[in-house]
Enzyme design. Sequence first.
Site, PDB file in Angstrom:
ATOM      1  N   GLU A 133       0.864  -1.190   0.000  1.00 41.45           N
ATOM      2  CA  GLU A 133       0.000   0.000   0.000  1.00 41.45           C
ATOM      3  C   GLU A 133       0.895   1.232   0.000  1.00 41.45           C
ATOM      4  O   GLU A 133       2.099   1.119   0.269  1.00 41.45           O
ATOM      5  CB  GLU A 133      -0.860   0.007   1.274  1.00 41.45           C
ATOM      6  CG  GLU A 133      -1.741  -1.214   1.402  1.00 41.45           C
ATOM      7  CD  GLU A 133      -2.585  -1.194   2.673  1.00 41.45           C
ATOM      8  OE1 GLU A 133      -2.490  -0.207   3.453  1.00 41.45           O
ATOM      9  OE2 GLU A 133      -3.338  -2.151   2.875  1.00 41.45           O
TER      10      GLU A 133
ATOM     11  N   GLY B  83       8.639 -16.552  -2.626  1.00 41.27           N
ATOM     12  CA  GLY B  83       8.647 -15.601  -3.739  1.00 41.27           C
ATOM     13  C   GLY B  83      10.043 -15.072  -4.017  1.00 41.27           C
ATOM     14  O   GLY B  83      10.414 -14.838  -5.178  1.00 41.27           O
TER      15      GLY B  83
ATOM     16  N   ILE C  62      30.066  -3.832 -23.005  1.00 40.78           N
ATOM     17  CA  ILE C  62      30.726  -4.618 -24.058  1.00 40.78           C
ATOM     18  C   ILE C  62      30.090  -4.310 -25.423  1.00 40.78           C
ATOM     19  O   ILE C  62      30.772  -4.204 -26.442  1.00 40.78           O
ATOM     20  CB  ILE C  62      30.669  -6.129 -23.724  1.00 40.78           C
ATOM     21  CG1 ILE C  62      31.575  -6.430 -22.516  1.00 40.78           C
ATOM     22  CG2 ILE C  62      31.069  -6.989 -24.925  1.00 40.78           C
ATOM     23  CD1 ILE C  62      31.468  -7.829 -21.957  1.00 40.78           C
TER      24      ILE C  62
ATOM     25  N   GLY D 105       5.024  -0.507   2.451  1.00 42.19           N
ATOM     26  CA  GLY D 105       5.889  -1.093   1.433  1.00 42.19           C
ATOM     27  C   GLY D 105       6.848  -2.029   2.144  1.00 42.19           C
ATOM     28  O   GLY D 105       6.489  -3.163   2.481  1.00 42.19           O
TER      29      GLY D 105
ATOM     30  N   GLU E 157       9.466  -7.635  -4.074  1.00 39.87           N
ATOM     31  CA  GLU E 157       9.432  -8.769  -3.118  1.00 39.87           C
ATOM     32  C   GLU E 157      10.458  -8.591  -1.995  1.00 39.87           C
ATOM     33  O   GLU E 157      11.116  -9.537  -1.569  1.00 39.87           O
ATOM     34  CB  GLU E 157       9.539 -10.102  -3.843  1.00 39.87           C
ATOM     35  CG  GLU E 157       8.297 -10.291  -4.698  1.00 39.87           C
ATOM     36  CD  GLU E 157       7.992 -11.692  -5.143  1.00 39.87           C
ATOM     37  OE1 GLU E 157       8.335 -12.635  -4.423  1.00 39.87           O
ATOM     38  OE2 GLU E 157       7.384 -11.822  -6.213  1.00 39.87           O
TER      39      GLU E 157
ATOM     40  N   GLU F 122      17.667  -3.968   0.803  1.00 42.14           N
ATOM     41  CA  GLU F 122      17.910  -3.496   2.181  1.00 42.14           C
ATOM     42  C   GLU F 122      17.090  -4.361   3.145  1.00 42.14           C
ATOM     43  O   GLU F 122      17.582  -4.772   4.206  1.00 42.14           O
ATOM     44  CB  GLU F 122      17.525  -2.014   2.315  1.00 42.14           C
ATOM     45  CG  GLU F 122      18.449  -1.036   1.577  1.00 42.14           C
ATOM     46  CD  GLU F 122      18.326  -1.063   0.051  1.00 42.14           C
ATOM     47  OE1 GLU F 122      17.301  -1.546  -0.474  1.00 42.14           O
ATOM     48  OE2 GLU F 122      19.284  -0.609  -0.619  1.00 42.14           O
TER      49      GLU F 122
ATOM     50  N   GLY G  64      27.982   1.465 -27.960  1.00 41.03           N
ATOM     51  CA  GLY G  64      26.854   2.285 -28.411  1.00 41.03           C
ATOM     52  C   GLY G  64      25.669   1.449 -28.878  1.00 41.03           C
ATOM     53  O   GLY G  64      24.509   1.825 -28.676  1.00 41.03           O
TER      54      GLY G  64
ATOM     55  N   THR H 285      12.954  -5.075  -0.818  1.00 35.99           N
ATOM     56  CA  THR H 285      14.168  -4.439  -1.331  1.00 35.99           C
ATOM     57  C   THR H 285      15.395  -5.194  -0.798  1.00 35.99           C
ATOM     58  O   THR H 285      15.295  -5.932   0.193  1.00 35.99           O
ATOM     59  CB  THR H 285      14.275  -2.982  -0.832  1.00 35.99           C
ATOM     60  OG1 THR H 285      14.337  -3.028   0.605  1.00 35.99           O
ATOM     61  CG2 THR H 285      13.081  -2.141  -1.271  1.00 35.99           C
TER      62      THR H 285
HETATM   63  N1  COS Z   1       9.677 -15.401   7.195  1.00 34.97           N
HETATM   64  C1  COS Z   1       8.830 -15.857   8.137  1.00 34.97           C
HETATM   65  N2  COS Z   1       8.465 -15.119   9.198  1.00 34.97           N
HETATM   66  C2  COS Z   1       8.986 -13.877   9.317  1.00 34.97           C
HETATM   67  C3  COS Z   1       9.874 -13.333   8.360  1.00 34.97           C
HETATM   68  C4  COS Z   1      10.220 -14.166   7.264  1.00 34.97           C
HETATM   69  N3  COS Z   1      11.048 -13.747   6.288  1.00 34.97           N
HETATM   70  N4  COS Z   1      10.213 -12.073   8.734  1.00 34.97           N
HETATM   71  C5  COS Z   1       9.561 -11.828   9.893  1.00 34.97           C
HETATM   72  N5  COS Z   1       8.821 -12.926  10.236  1.00 34.97           N
HETATM   73  C6  COS Z   1       7.958 -13.079  11.424  1.00 34.97           C
HETATM   74  C7  COS Z   1       8.778 -12.870  12.698  1.00 34.97           C
HETATM   75  O1  COS Z   1       9.361 -14.085  13.112  1.00 34.97           O
HETATM   76  C8  COS Z   1       7.720 -12.380  13.662  1.00 34.97           C
HETATM   77  O2  COS Z   1       6.967 -13.484  14.141  1.00 34.97           O
HETATM   78  P1  COS Z   1       6.398 -13.526  15.674  1.00 34.97           P
HETATM   79  O3  COS Z   1       5.349 -12.466  15.767  1.00 34.97           O
HETATM   80  O4  COS Z   1       5.862 -14.915  15.790  1.00 34.97           O
HETATM   81  O5  COS Z   1       7.587 -13.248  16.529  1.00 34.97           O
HETATM   82  C9  COS Z   1       6.794 -11.553  12.790  1.00 34.97           C
HETATM   83  O6  COS Z   1       6.998 -12.033  11.439  1.00 34.97           O
HETATM   84  C10 COS Z   1       7.085 -10.077  12.841  1.00 34.97           C
HETATM   85  O7  COS Z   1       8.450  -9.909  12.586  1.00 34.97           O
HETATM   86  P2  COS Z   1       9.210  -8.525  12.763  1.00 34.97           P
HETATM   87  O8  COS Z   1       8.927  -7.965  14.126  1.00 34.97           O
HETATM   88  O9  COS Z   1      10.630  -8.727  12.341  1.00 34.97           O
HETATM   89  O10 COS Z   1       8.394  -7.645  11.702  1.00 34.97           O
HETATM   90  P3  COS Z   1       8.674  -6.193  11.168  1.00 34.97           P
HETATM   91  O11 COS Z   1       7.388  -5.476  11.136  1.00 34.97           O
HETATM   92  O12 COS Z   1       9.836  -5.559  11.877  1.00 34.97           O
HETATM   93  O13 COS Z   1       9.087  -6.444   9.616  1.00 34.97           O
HETATM   94  C11 COS Z   1      10.356  -7.105   7.699  1.00 34.97           C
HETATM   95  C12 COS Z   1      10.060  -7.296   9.193  1.00 34.97           C
HETATM   96  C13 COS Z   1      10.954  -5.744   7.370  1.00 34.97           C
HETATM   97  C14 COS Z   1      11.387  -8.199   7.388  1.00 34.97           C
HETATM   98  C15 COS Z   1       9.042  -7.359   6.896  1.00 34.97           C
HETATM   99  O14 COS Z   1       8.121  -6.329   7.103  1.00 34.97           O
HETATM  100  C16 COS Z   1       9.285  -7.461   5.408  1.00 34.97           C
HETATM  101  O15 COS Z   1       9.651  -8.538   4.911  1.00 34.97           O
HETATM  102  N6  COS Z   1       9.091  -6.358   4.667  1.00 34.97           N
HETATM  103  C17 COS Z   1       9.174  -6.367   3.216  1.00 34.97           C
HETATM  104  C18 COS Z   1       7.858  -6.711   2.647  1.00 34.97           C
HETATM  105  C19 COS Z   1       7.995  -7.009   1.196  1.00 34.97           C
HETATM  106  O16 COS Z   1       8.787  -7.841   0.771  1.00 34.97           O
HETATM  107  N7  COS Z   1       7.174  -6.326   0.400  1.00 34.97           N
HETATM  108  C20 COS Z   1       7.194  -6.501  -1.002  1.00 34.97           C
HETATM  109  C21 COS Z   1       5.992  -7.180  -1.450  1.00 34.97           C
HETATM  110  S1  COS Z   1       6.150  -7.473  -3.152  1.00 34.97           S
HETATM  111  S2  COS Z   1       4.556  -8.375  -3.469  1.00 34.97           S
END
Ligand code: COS
Length: 379
Positions: free
Chosen positions: A127, A242, A337, A131, A363, A367, A340, A365
Site C-alpha cells: 500500500e 517468492g 561490451i 511497502g 518482493e 535493504e 553504443g 528491497t
Molecule cells: N519469514 C517468516 N516469518 C517472518 C519473516 C520471514 N522472512 N520475517 C519476519 N517474520 C515473522 C517474525 O518471526 C515475527 O513473528 P512472531 O510475531 O511470531 O515473533 C513476525 O513475522 C514479525 O516480525 P518482525 O517484528 O521482524 O516484523 P517487522 O514489522 O519488523 O518487519 C520485515 C520485518 C521488514 C522483514 C518485513 O516487514 C518485510 O519482509 N518487509 C518487506 C515486505 C515485502 O517484501 N514487500 C514486497 C511485497 S512485493 S509483493
Amino acid sequence: MNFDLTDDERLVRETAHDFVEKELKPVAMETDKNHKIPDEILKKMGELGFFGVYAPEEYGGAGLSFVSYAIVIEEISKACASSGVLLSAHTSLAVNPILEFGTDQQKEKYLPKLCSGERVGCILLTEPDAGSDAANVQTTIEKKDGYYIANGNKIFVTNGGFKDVGILFATHDKSLRHKGISAFILDLDSEGVELLRNEDKMGIRGTYTSVFALDNVKIPQENLLGKEGEGFKIAMDTLDGGRVGIAAQALGIAEGAFERAVEYAKERKQFGKTISSFQAIQFKLADMKMRIDQAKWVTYQAAWLKDMKRPFILESSIAKAAASETATYVTKEALQIFGGYGYIGEYEIERMYRDAKITEIYEGTNEVQRIVIGKMLTK
Ligand code: COS
C-alpha cells in the site's frame, strides 16, 4: 554432496529452453514495446504446465519440485523477464499460499484454473504506506452480515491487470500491527474492486503493475485464508518462497545478457581483431561468469531447501539479494561490451539492463533482505 539435477528437472529445463528458443525469444522485443505478453505465449505456457509447476497433479499442477519451478523461471527470464515475473508472482504469491494455507475446498475451487493459466494470480499486500513496512497495512476488514468487508488501497500489484484472483491482506485493528492482519482469497471481479490504473514502468514492461481501490468489497467468509490474525505470517512465508522465484528471474536475466555479450564479443572486430581477444573484455566476462555461478548455486540451494521442507528464510534472502545484484552488474557490463549498440536497443541488452533493476526492489528491497539476513545471524 550431489549437484546433479533429477531426470524430471533436466527434462523441464529442456522443455523450457526449447519453448524459449522457438517461441519466446522472437517476441521478447515486441512484448517490451507493446507492454503486453502475447496471448499465444500465455496460452502455450499454460499448455506446457508452467502456471503450476510444483502444484500437485490432483489440482491440475505438474507435480514437480520447487527446483524445477526455479529452473523454468530462470530459462524463461533469459529471453523475457516480463514472462518470468508473471509466472513467478502468479505461482509464488497466489498458487503457493493457497496450496500451503488453503482448505481443501479453496484448493479445489481455485487451483485448477490457476494451474492451467486460465486465471492469473497476484498478491495485494503493498500500500502507499505499507511497502517495506509490510505490517503497517491500512486496508481494513470487518465482519458484517456473514461477509468480510474490505476497504482500502493496494499498489504495485504484479499481474493485477488480469483482474482474476488475488491474495488480499487487510487489518482488523491497525493498532495490533502484524498481529491484526488476515489473508483472504479475493475474486478481483467482485463488486467494489476498482482497477485504477496499470503503471508505466522502466522495465518488465510486458507485465501489469496495478493500482486498486477497494470500496466495501464483500468477501465470503469461506475465503479467509488460514486463521484470523495469521495474515502477516502467511505474507512472510509467501514472500520467502517468492524471493527464490525473483532470484531465479534475476539469474535468468544475468545469464541471458551474458550469453549475448559473449557472442557479440566473439563477432565484433576493432583494431583488426575480435574484441574478445582483448584482456579488458575477457576480464569483464570472467567477473560476470564468477558472479553468475555464485548466484546460481545460492538460488538452487534455497529452492532445494524448500523442496526438503527445511528452513530456508536466510537462504532465500541471500539468493534474492545476491542474484538481483548479479543481474544489475552483469547487464551493466554486457551493455558496456556492446558499446553504443547496447544503448540504442538493437541487441536487447538495453531492455535487459532496464528489466534487471526491479529485481533489487520488488518482493522486499535488498535493504530488507539484509535486515532479514542480519536478524537471522544475530537472533
Ligand atoms: N519469514 C517468516 N516469518 C517472518 C519473516 C520471514 N522472512 N520475517 C519476519 N517474520 C515473522 C517474525 O518471526 C515475527 O513473528 P512472531 O510475531 O511470531 O515473533 C513476525 O513475522 C514479525 O516480525 P518482525 O517484528 O521482524 O516484523 P517487522 O514489522 O519488523 O518487519 C520485515 C520485518 C521488514 C522483514 C518485513 O516487514 C518485510 O519482509 N518487509 C518487506 C515486505 C515485502 O517484501 N514487500 C514486497 C511485497 S512485493 S509483493
